[in-house]
Design a protein around this motif. Sequence first.
Motif, PDB file in Angstrom:
ATOM      1  N   PHE A 201     -25.830 -49.148  35.711  1.00 51.00           N
ATOM      2  CA  PHE A 201     -27.173 -49.203  35.131  1.00 51.00           C
ATOM      3  C   PHE A 201     -28.071 -50.177  35.890  1.00 51.00           C
ATOM      4  O   PHE A 201     -29.285 -49.966  35.957  1.00 51.00           O
ATOM      5  CB  PHE A 201     -27.095 -49.528  33.640  1.00 51.00           C
ATOM      6  CG  PHE A 201     -26.763 -48.323  32.812  1.00 51.00           C
ATOM      7  CD1 PHE A 201     -27.761 -47.520  32.283  1.00 51.00           C
ATOM      8  CD2 PHE A 201     -25.442 -47.960  32.592  1.00 51.00           C
ATOM      9  CE1 PHE A 201     -27.452 -46.384  31.545  1.00 51.00           C
ATOM     10  CE2 PHE A 201     -25.125 -46.827  31.852  1.00 51.00           C
ATOM     11  CZ  PHE A 201     -26.133 -46.037  31.331  1.00 51.00           C
ATOM     12  N   ASP A 202     -27.487 -51.204  36.480  1.00 49.98           N
ATOM     13  CA  ASP A 202     -28.289 -52.093  37.322  1.00 49.98           C
ATOM     14  C   ASP A 202     -28.814 -51.339  38.546  1.00 49.98           C
ATOM     15  O   ASP A 202     -29.955 -51.541  38.974  1.00 49.98           O
ATOM     16  CB  ASP A 202     -27.462 -53.297  37.776  1.00 49.98           C
ATOM     17  CG  ASP A 202     -27.209 -54.292  36.652  1.00 49.98           C
ATOM     18  OD1 ASP A 202     -27.882 -54.194  35.605  1.00 49.98           O
ATOM     19  OD2 ASP A 202     -26.324 -55.160  36.825  1.00 49.98           O
ATOM     20  N   ALA A 203     -27.971 -50.478  39.113  1.00 53.27           N
ATOM     21  CA  ALA A 203     -28.363 -49.742  40.321  1.00 53.27           C
ATOM     22  C   ALA A 203     -29.237 -48.532  40.017  1.00 53.27           C
ATOM     23  O   ALA A 203     -30.110 -48.175  40.819  1.00 53.27           O
ATOM     24  CB  ALA A 203     -27.112 -49.300  41.082  1.00 53.27           C
ATOM     25  N   LEU A 204     -29.015 -47.899  38.860  1.00 51.36           N
ATOM     26  CA  LEU A 204     -29.601 -46.584  38.610  1.00 51.36           C
ATOM     27  C   LEU A 204     -30.480 -46.500  37.368  1.00 51.36           C
ATOM     28  O   LEU A 204     -31.262 -45.564  37.237  1.00 51.36           O
ATOM     29  CB  LEU A 204     -28.470 -45.548  38.487  1.00 51.36           C
ATOM     30  CG  LEU A 204     -27.720 -45.303  39.792  1.00 51.36           C
ATOM     31  CD1 LEU A 204     -26.275 -44.928  39.527  1.00 51.36           C
ATOM     32  CD2 LEU A 204     -28.419 -44.220  40.596  1.00 51.36           C
ATOM     33  N   GLY A 205     -30.350 -47.427  36.444  1.00 53.31           N
ATOM     34  CA  GLY A 205     -31.179 -47.422  35.246  1.00 53.31           C
ATOM     35  C   GLY A 205     -31.047 -46.127  34.473  1.00 53.31           C
ATOM     36  O   GLY A 205     -29.945 -45.604  34.280  1.00 53.31           O
ATOM     37  N   ASP A 206     -32.191 -45.591  34.052  1.00 52.31           N
ATOM     38  CA  ASP A 206     -32.153 -44.392  33.219  1.00 52.31           C
ATOM     39  C   ASP A 206     -31.899 -43.117  34.019  1.00 52.31           C
ATOM     40  O   ASP A 206     -31.931 -42.016  33.464  1.00 52.31           O
ATOM     41  CB  ASP A 206     -33.443 -44.259  32.395  1.00 52.31           C
ATOM     42  CG  ASP A 206     -34.692 -44.115  33.260  1.00 52.31           C
ATOM     43  OD1 ASP A 206     -34.564 -44.000  34.501  1.00 52.31           O
ATOM     44  OD2 ASP A 206     -35.792 -44.120  32.690  1.00 52.31           O
ATOM     45  N   ARG A 207     -31.599 -43.268  35.307  1.00 51.19           N
ATOM     46  CA  ARG A 207     -31.205 -42.095  36.087  1.00 51.19           C
ATOM     47  C   ARG A 207     -29.764 -41.677  35.795  1.00 51.19           C
ATOM     48  O   ARG A 207     -29.342 -40.606  36.233  1.00 51.19           O
ATOM     49  CB  ARG A 207     -31.408 -42.353  37.586  1.00 51.19           C
ATOM     50  CG  ARG A 207     -32.878 -42.472  37.966  1.00 51.19           C
ATOM     51  CD  ARG A 207     -33.074 -42.700  39.447  1.00 51.19           C
ATOM     52  NE  ARG A 207     -32.573 -44.002  39.871  1.00 51.19           N
ATOM     53  CZ  ARG A 207     -32.652 -44.458  41.119  1.00 51.19           C
ATOM     54  NH1 ARG A 207     -33.210 -43.711  42.067  1.00 51.19           N
ATOM     55  NH2 ARG A 207     -32.190 -45.648  41.428  1.00 51.19           N
TER      56      ARG A 207
END
Length: 286
Positions: A201-207
Amino acid sequence: MTLSLGQITASNFSYQHQPFERFLDDAAALGREHVELWGIAPQFHVPQVSDAEARAVRRRLESRGLTVRCLTPEQVMYPVNVASPVTWLRAASIGMFRRAAELCAELGAELLLLTPGRGFENEPVEAAWRRSADAIGEIAAYAATLGVTCVLEPLQRVESNLLNDSRALARMIDEVGAANLGAVLDTVGMAVAGESVDDYFDALGDRVRHVHLIDGRPAGHLAWGDGELPLADYLAALDRRGYRGRMTFELFGDGTYAFDPLPVVERCLEAVRAALPTPDTAPGRP
């Protein structure tokens, strides 16, 4: 709102040696509402399925209160490789995914799952990376014309020499630059790479649009309880990061789950129910 058992899809990953009707009946009996459909022969071999056959599958699901959330064509064991330096194989692989996007539209499936392929081990990684990025971009662009979102899953190093962790996944999605391209978090692939839910989630978030929720040691694609991965920690982190998408048990193991899949899936559902951050009241068999 918190995570719930209702986010768990049914999936036919351990049903390849069973009649497709048995999978559908078991999914309905287990109170599932959504399905991740593994495109495996003979149940749903993408190059073989016609539009009419896909619509018939959709009707069979809908008659049981089920909808397809994600279509996942078999692409690791099959001769499918969008990053291949072999022209015919790469072209055929792209064509297979374009056809899969069409079948997603017929099925009413929101998501089409992609993997990055691999290059030859003795060629520069960047050459295979560029072939993969170009192919994923072409597939995503075509899927967008059909209203389908693609989700890209990194693989273990033995499966791909291109995408093996969340940072590489974020880089690829950024390079492709398609609005309809998201990410898959696979707990086994994540653990093998030494990563955490927070890293994703740090790298991609809501993706992060889809999750394969499976046990391992750390590899293995195991049923919960057969491995060593921290299910409760994963669920707590997904909940804390606000994940509200679907989660799938991608059960392969050593092949024995396919002998009698229902009790294996029941055991996984019970493990999730017990590990959820808050008491769950979603439908499902106890």
